[in-house]
Enzyme design. Structure first.
Site, PDB file in Angstrom:
ATOM      1  CB  VAL A  82      -0.949   0.001   1.222  1.00 57.65           C
ATOM      2  CG1 VAL A  82      -1.790   1.273   1.248  1.00 57.65           C
ATOM      3  CG2 VAL A  82      -1.832  -1.242   1.212  1.00 57.65           C
ATOM      4  CE  LYS A  83       4.389   4.977  -4.982  1.00 54.91           C
ATOM      5  NZ  LYS A  83       4.497   5.064  -6.440  1.00 54.91           N
ATOM      6  CB  VAL A  84       0.837   5.694   2.644  1.00 59.51           C
ATOM      7  CG1 VAL A  84       0.192   6.742   3.524  1.00 59.51           C
ATOM      8  CG2 VAL A  84       0.125   4.351   2.775  1.00 59.51           C
TER       9      VAL A  84
END
Ligand code: G3P
Length: 219
Positions: A82-84
C-alpha cells in the site's frame, strides 16, 4: 539492488519480465490514468503477473479513509504494497498498517528527515524522488546517501526505494549509496544494458571471426 518497474502498463511489465531482471512494480495515480483501465482490475492483473511486490497508491487525504482504501487494496493480493503519501495523515496511517502487518511504501519523500519519520512508524519501503529534486536544481541523490546513513545508524529495516529516476547515472548512484531498490520507467530499464563500446567491440569480434576459414569455426 532490486529493480522495480515504475508503470501500470501490462505490455511493459511483460516485456521487462522476459529479461529476468524484474523484482517488482510501482504504480501511481498518474500511471493508472495513463493506462485507461479500471484501477482495481489493473492491480489484480499486475499482481497475478508479477510475483514480487506491487505498489498501489491510496488517494485519500485523511487517515481513516487511507486505512479503508489501504486495507481494501491489501486484500486484493498477497503481494500488494500500500503506497501512502508522506503527510502527517499518511504517517499515522502507516503506523496502523504496520501494526496490522500490511506492507507499505511511503511515497513523495523529498528529504532524509521525512524518511526518518517513515522508518519510525515501520514503513516497509521509503520512496525518495531523486529526479524531481534534480529538476528544480538540487541534488536528489544526496538524500539517498543521507537516508542510508540514518537508517544504518539506528538499524531501521525500512527499505530505500529510489524513485523518480531519469538516467543510468541515477541507478548507478543509487546502487553506490546502498539503496535497496530502484524503480524506473521502461525507457530507462531498457537503456541500462547499453554501452557504445559493447557495440563497437561486438562488431570487431564479428569481423575478425569471419576472417577464420569456415571449416575452422564451425562447431
Ligand atoms: O512513482 C513515483 C515516481 O517514480 C515518479 O517519477 O518521473 O514522475 O518523477 P516521476
Amino acid at each position: 539492488m532490486k529493480f522495480f518497474l515504475d508503470t501500470a502498463d501490462i505490455k511493459e511489465i511483460r516485456e521487462a519480465q522476459e529479461t529476468g531482471l524484474l523484482d517488482g512494480i510501482t504504480t501511481n495515480p498518474s500511471h493508472v490514468a495513463k493506462s485507461g483501465r479500471n484501477f482495481i482490475e489493473l492491480v489484480k492483473e499486475i499482481c497475478e503477473l508479477v510475483p514480487g511486490p506491487v505498489s498501489a497508491e491510496v488517494t485519500a487525504e485523511g487517515k481513516d479513509e487511507m486505512l479503508r482504501q489501504g486495507r481494501f487494496l491489501a486484500d486484493l493480493a498477497p503481494n500488494v504494497v500500500v503506497k501512502v503519501p508522506l503527510t502527517q495523515e499518511g504517517i499515522k496511517a502507516v503506523k496502523v498498517f504496520s501494526e496490522e502487518g500490511i506492507k507499505t511504501n511511503v511515497t513523495l519523500c523529498f528529504s532524509s528527515v521525512q524518511a526518518l519519520l517513515a522508518a519510525k512508524v515501520g514503513a516497509t519501503y521509503i520512496s525518495p524522488f531523486v529526479g524531481r529534486v534534480d529538476d528544480i536544481g538540487s541534488e536528489g541523490m544526496k538524500t539517498i546517501f543521507e537516508i542510508r546513513k540514518i537508517y544504518d545508524n539506528y538499524g531501521f529495516t525500512t527499505q530505500i526505494l529510489t524513485a523518480s529516476t531519469r538516467s543510468a547515472l541515477h541507478i548507478q548512484q543509487a546502487a553506490l549509496a546502498g539503496s535497496d531498490v530502484s524503480t524506473m520507467p521502461m525507457a530507462l530499464f531498457k537503456k541500462l544494458v547499453n554501452n557504445p563500446l559493447t557495440d563497437i567491440g561486438l562488431k570487431l569480434f564479428d569481423t575478425d571471426w569471419n576472417k577464420i576459414p569456415e571449416e575452422y569455426r564451425t562447431y
